[in-house]
Design a protein around this motif. Structure first.
Motif, short mmCIF file in Angstrom:
data_model
loop_
_atom_site.label_atom_id
_atom_site.label_comp_id
_atom_site.label_asym_id
_atom_site.label_seq_id
_atom_site.Cartn_x
_atom_site.Cartn_y
_atom_site.Cartn_z
N THR A 183 -2.22 46.66 39.88
CA THR A 183 -2.61 47.64 38.97
C THR A 183 -1.65 48.83 39.41
N ARG A 211 -9.93 51.97 34.65
CA ARG A 211 -9.82 51.12 33.28
C ARG A 211 -9.66 52.38 32.26
N LYS A 231 -5.87 53.56 32.60
CA LYS A 231 -4.76 52.30 31.91
C LYS A 231 -4.75 51.96 30.43
N ALA A 232 -5.97 52.31 29.74
CA ALA A 232 -6.05 52.12 28.50
C ALA A 232 -5.16 53.33 27.95
N GLU A 290 -2.69 54.79 29.06
CA GLU A 290 -0.94 54.37 29.37
C GLU A 290 -0.43 53.57 28.28
N ILE A 291 -1.57 52.70 27.46
CA ILE A 291 -0.82 52.18 26.51
C ILE A 291 -0.31 52.92 25.36
N HIS A 316 -1.38 60.54 33.66
CA HIS A 316 -1.96 59.33 34.03
C HIS A 316 -1.90 59.41 35.61
N TYR A 327 -3.21 47.18 32.08
CA TYR A 327 -4.59 47.29 31.83
C TYR A 327 -5.72 46.24 32.21
N ARG A 374 -8.80 46.09 34.79
CA ARG A 374 -10.30 45.61 34.59
C ARG A 374 -10.94 44.64 35.49
#
Length: 436
Positions: A19, A85, A88-89, A91-92, A129, A192, A196
C-alpha cells in the motif's frame, strides 16, 4: 537482511508494504510528470523553472505542516487499518482531478487558467493524503511487528518507498503525459485494494476527544514532543536532512536542463539515482546495525553526504555542454566523459542520506510507548515540513537573488554540518542507556 526480507511473506507486513509502495509511486509519477512537462514545455528560463519546481514542492508539503497533528491524533485514537481504507479511497478521487489536469495541459487547453491550477490542487490533496498516511505507516509497525523486527521493517518501508519513487520518477520521464494520466488512476485503484488487506490495528488508548483546531493541536503536539531531549535531537536532525533533500529535488530539473543541457529523461534519471541511493543506504545501515536502533553511524553518514554534494558541485562546474539550443539525450548524457563521475557523486549523496535518516525514523517509533508512536511521527512531520518549506523558500530566494543552481549546491552541503552535530548529540544522549 534475510530476516527482514522474510517479513514480505507475512500478512502483518506485506499489505502495508504494498500500500505505501503504491502510494509513493503514484505521488511521484504524478508530481514528476507535472513538473517535468511544465519545466520542459511551458517555461523557458531557469528562474521560472526553479520557481515552479519549488512551488510544487511547497504545495505538496504544506499539508504536513497544517494537518499532521490531526493525523497523529486520529492514528492513535482510531483503528489504523480503517483509516488506511478511507485514505486510499480518497486517493482515487484525487487522482481523477490530477488526470484531468494532465489531460488539459497536454491538450494545451487553458494551460495557465485551468490546467496548472487543477494540477496544483491535486498535488495539494495528495499532500493531505500523505499527511494522514505518514504517521500510520511508521506507527503501525511496532504494533504488528516484534521488537527485533521493527528496524528491519522500517528499513524495508524506506527502501520500498524509494524504489517506488524510482519507478514513478523513471516512468514520468519516459512515458507520454496522457499515459501518466491513466496510470495514476489505475495505481490508486490497486492501492485501495491492497489497503483493504491490512490487518486491524485498533487504538491502544482510551477514546479521547479529537482537537480539530489545527494550529492549537499542532503547537500542543510539537511542544509535548520536543521537550524530550532525545526526540528533539532526532526530529531536528531529520528535519535538517529533509531541508537539504527538498532543495536538491527542487534543483534537479533546472540543473539538468540549464547546467548539463540535457533533456527530460536525464532529469528523471537523476531523481531515479537519488531514489536508488536512499534504498541502498536503508538496507546497508540495517546490516551495519544488525537490528539495533542506534544513531552511532549518523554523524559520519551525513558528513559523507555533504562531501558527495561538494564533489557533485565540482563535477557540474567542470561539465561542458554541447551546441547551444541542443539538449543531450539520455544516450548522449551517458556518453559524456563526466557522466559516470556525476552519477556516482549523486548516488553517494543519496546512499549516505539513507544511512543517516532510516535509524532516526526507527528511533522515533521505538523509544516511545506504542500508543504514542503515531503522534510522535506526526510531530516529526510538522517540524520536517516546516524545514522543507524553509528549504523551498530558500531555493526561491537564492534564485531570485541571482545565485545559480550550481552554486546553491555548496550552500546545501554546509547544512550537513549542523545535521552531523545534532546526530552526534543524539548518539551521546543515548549511548549506553536504553532510550525508552
Amino acid at each position: 537482511m534475510q530476516a527482514s526480507l522474510r517479513l514480505l511473506n507475512k500478512r502483518r507486513f506485506l499489505p502495508l508494504f504494498v500500500t505505501q509502495l503504491l502510494g509513493a509511486f503514484n505521488d511521484n509519477l504524478f508530481k514528476n510528470a507535472m513538473v517535468l512537462f511544465v519545466v520542459y514545455q511551458v517555461y523557458n528560463d531557469e528562474r521560472s523553472e526553479t520557481w515552479f519546481s519549488a512551488l510544487a514542492t511547497g504545495i505538496f508539503i504544506l499539508p504536513f505542516f497544517l494537518l499532521s497533528a490531526l493525523s497523529g491524533q486520529l492514528a492513535d485514537q482510531r483503528d489504523k487499518a480503517g483509516i488506511i481504507r478511507i485514505i486510499k479511497a480518497a486517493e482515487i478521487a484525487i487522482m481523477a482531478v490530477g488526470a484531468a489536469g494532465l489531460a488539459f495541459i497536454w491538450s494545451g487547453i487553458a494551460v495557465h487558467m485551468l490546467a496548472i491550477p487543477l494540477l496544483l490542487t491535486a498535488l495539494f490533496a495528495m499532500g493531505v493524503h500523505s499527511t494522514f498516511f505518514g504517521p500510520i505507516k511508521y506507527a503501525i509497525l511496532p504494533q504488528h511487528l516484534h521488537d527485533e523486527e521493527v528496524l528491519g521493517g522500517t528499513g524495508l518501508v524506506e527502501a520500498g518507498t524509494y524504489i517506488a519513487i524510482l519507478a514513478g520518477t523513471i516512468l514520468a520521464g519516459i512515458i507520454p503525459i496522457e499515459a501518466a494520466a491513466i496510470g495514476i488512476i489505475l495505481t490508486a485503484l490497486i492501492g485501495y485494494m491492497a489497503g483493504r488487506a491490512v490487518p486491524p490495528a485498533p487504538s491502544l488508548l482510551e477514546t479521547q476527544p479529537i482537537d480539530f483546531h489545527v494550529i492549537r493541536s499542532s503547537v500542543t503536539l510539537v511542544r509535548g514532543t520536543m521537550h524530550i531531549r532525545r526526540l528533539f535531537l532526532a526530529i531536528m536532525s531529520i528535519s535538517l536532512f529533509w531541508a537539504v533533500g527538498s532543495i536538491l529535488f527542487i534543483q534537479f530539473p533546472p540543473l539538468v536542463k540549464n547546467v548539463l543541457s540535457a533533456d527530460k529523461p536525464v532529469a528523471s534519471l537523476f531523481l531515479a539515482i537519488f531514489s536508488i541511493g536512499i534504498a541502498i543506504g536503508s538496507i546497508a545501515i540495517n546490516r551495519l546495525l544488525r537490528g539495533e536502533v542506534s544513531a552511532r553511524f549518523a554523524p559520519a553518514s551525513v558528513i559523507g553526504m555533504g562531501l558527495c554534494i561538494v564533489a557533485f558541485h565540482i563535477v557540474c562546474d567542470l561539465w561542458t555542454s554541447g551546441p547551444e539550443g541542443e539538449l543531450l539525450t539520455l544516450s548522449g548524457f551517458l556518453a559524456h566523459p563526466l557522466a559516470i563521475a556525476l552519477s556516482l557523486c549523486l548516488l553517494g549523496v543519496a546512499t549516505f542520506g539513507g544511512m543517516f535518516v532510516v535509524p532516526l525514523y526507527a528511533f522515533l517509533t521505538t523509544t516511545v510507548e506504542k500508543c504514542e508512536a503515531a503522534r510522535t511521527v506526526a510531530a516529526n512531520n510538522i517540524v520536517n515540513s516546516g524545514a522543507m518549506v524553509v528549504g523551498s523558500l530558500l531555493a526561491i530566494g537564492l534564485s531570485f537573488a541571482g545565485v545559480t543552481v550550481i552554486n546553491q549546491l555548496l550552500l546545501v552541503a554546509l547544512l550537513s554540518l549542523p545535521c552531523a552535530w545534532l546526530a552526534w548529540k543524539l548518539h551521546k544522549a543515548c549511548d549506553g542507556i536504553p532510550c525508552h
